[in-house]
Design a protein around this motif. Structure first.
Motif, short mmCIF file in Angstrom:
data_model
loop_
_atom_site.label_atom_id
_atom_site.label_comp_id
_atom_site.label_asym_id
_atom_site.label_seq_id
_atom_site.Cartn_x
_atom_site.Cartn_y
_atom_site.Cartn_z
N UNK A 1 -5.62 8.85 -6.92
CA UNK A 1 -4.20 9.21 -6.93
C UNK A 1 -3.41 8.10 -7.60
N UNK A 2 -2.13 8.35 -7.81
CA UNK A 2 -1.26 7.41 -8.50
C UNK A 2 -0.01 7.14 -7.68
N UNK B 1 0.83 -1.20 0.00
CA UNK B 1 0.00 0.00 0.00
C UNK B 1 0.87 1.25 0.00
N UNK B 2 0.53 2.26 -0.80
CA UNK B 2 1.36 3.47 -0.89
C UNK B 2 1.36 4.26 0.42
N UNK C 1 0.65 2.70 -10.86
CA UNK C 1 -0.56 2.15 -10.26
C UNK C 1 -1.52 3.29 -9.98
N UNK C 2 -2.73 3.17 -10.50
CA UNK C 2 -3.77 4.18 -10.28
C UNK C 2 -4.73 3.68 -9.21
N UNK C 3 -4.90 4.48 -8.17
CA UNK C 3 -5.71 4.09 -7.01
C UNK C 3 -6.99 4.90 -6.92
N UNK D 1 -6.38 -0.57 -6.50
CA UNK D 1 -5.66 -0.09 -7.68
C UNK D 1 -6.28 -0.71 -8.92
N UNK D 2 -6.15 -0.01 -10.04
CA UNK D 2 -6.65 -0.52 -11.31
C UNK D 2 -5.67 -1.55 -11.88
N UNK D 3 -6.23 -2.58 -12.49
CA UNK D 3 -5.42 -3.59 -13.17
C UNK D 3 -5.66 -3.51 -14.67
#
Length: 275
Positions: free
Chosen positions: A210-211, A30-31, A266-268, A149-151
């Motif tokens: 966010x990214x 996790x960011x 990674x786009x969250x 996150x997007x896959x």
């Protein structure tokens, strides 16, 4: 396996059995921005953070220097066992613990948590009973955050297309051969914010986008696809029906990376609710 409370599906839990090492090796931690956003909203260091559906602890252990106590809740024995082994190997995480439990039946005191998170996991949970239980354990002004996150991660459109073709084929195979009661049921992530608002448990809700940029080599990019639950489900069938597709994908990834380490995006999407 312990009794599964109403509103949960054993198939959703068992989907993650047997590939905890692969999952933990390739999936993103996790960011840190998660911590900044949530503690900023809270306005203080949280005394207790509860991470529900925590898997191998990738979203739990980031809090060890930012909260007084952190509890990861995970019903899958293999995933939780991996988290506990990592905890055993790192004595600096003395304020972190992992327990078995389900999102709508938590063995935690009412009004005890400042922050409750679901990282890549809320879509596997029954939302109405889960949010009611989350509200029970949250303190007034406490924060719930479900983030995903997007896959696939952003890098190259041809690789991303191949990634999606592989994971879609795995899902189609499962749909064709598995009994309906054995299917894992994934809720629509796009409904997360609506579910928070309709629950009536939160006085403020919001979606935050966010990214996060991470370094990645060919092995990891291939591993991200192979770690997807659908691909792992097919591999556990032992039929080899996906082996050639996986090899072609890995070869395509290797050709693109050419031994390099590249940056992937990674786009969250995080949906939060303030009690």
């Amino acid at each position: 396996m312990n009794h599964v409370p109403d509103g949960n599906r054993l198939s959703n839990v068992e989907r993650f059995s047997g590939f905890e090492d692969t999952y933990d090796r390739y999936r993103p931690e996790a960011p840190a921005l998660i911590i900044d956003i949530l503690t900023g909203y809270l306005g203080r260091t949280p005394s207790l953070v509860v991470d529900i559906g925590c898997g191998t602890g990738l979203s739990t252990m980031i809090w060890k220097d930012h909260a007084d106590q952190i509890i990861g809740v995970e019903p899958n024995d293999d995933m939780r066992g991996k988290a506990e082994r990592k905890l055993f190997d790192d004595t600096t995480r003395s304020n972190v613990s992992f327990i078995s439990g389900y999102s709508n039946q938590l063995d935690l005191e009412s009004a005890s948590a400042d922050i409750v998170t679901c990282s890549q996991s809320f879509h596997w949970m029954e939302p109405v009973s889960t949010l009611k239980e989350v509200s029970r354990i949250l303190r007034p002004d406490g924060i719930f955050a479900a983030y995903d996150c997007d896959w696939p991660p952003t890098l190259n459109w041809e690789l991303e297309q191949a990634y999606m073709e592989l994971t879609n084929k795995a899902d189609n195979i499962i749909a064709e051969v598995a009994d309906s009661e054995e299917h894992a049921v994934k809720n629509d992530k796009g409904q997360h914010l609506t579910n928070l608002r309709q629950s009536g448990e939160f006085r403020f809700t919001k979606e935050i986008v966010f990214h996060n940029v991470e370094d990645c080599d060919a092995q990891r990019y291939s591993g991200l696809a192979i770690s997807q639950g659908g691909v792992q489900t097919v591999l556990k069938m032992g039929t080899g029906v996906l082996d050639a597709d996986i090899q072609r994908f890995c070869d395509q990834v290797s050709d693109h990376f050419q031994g390099r380490t590249l940056q992937i995006l990674f786009s969250y999407r995080m949906r939060i609710g303030i009690k």
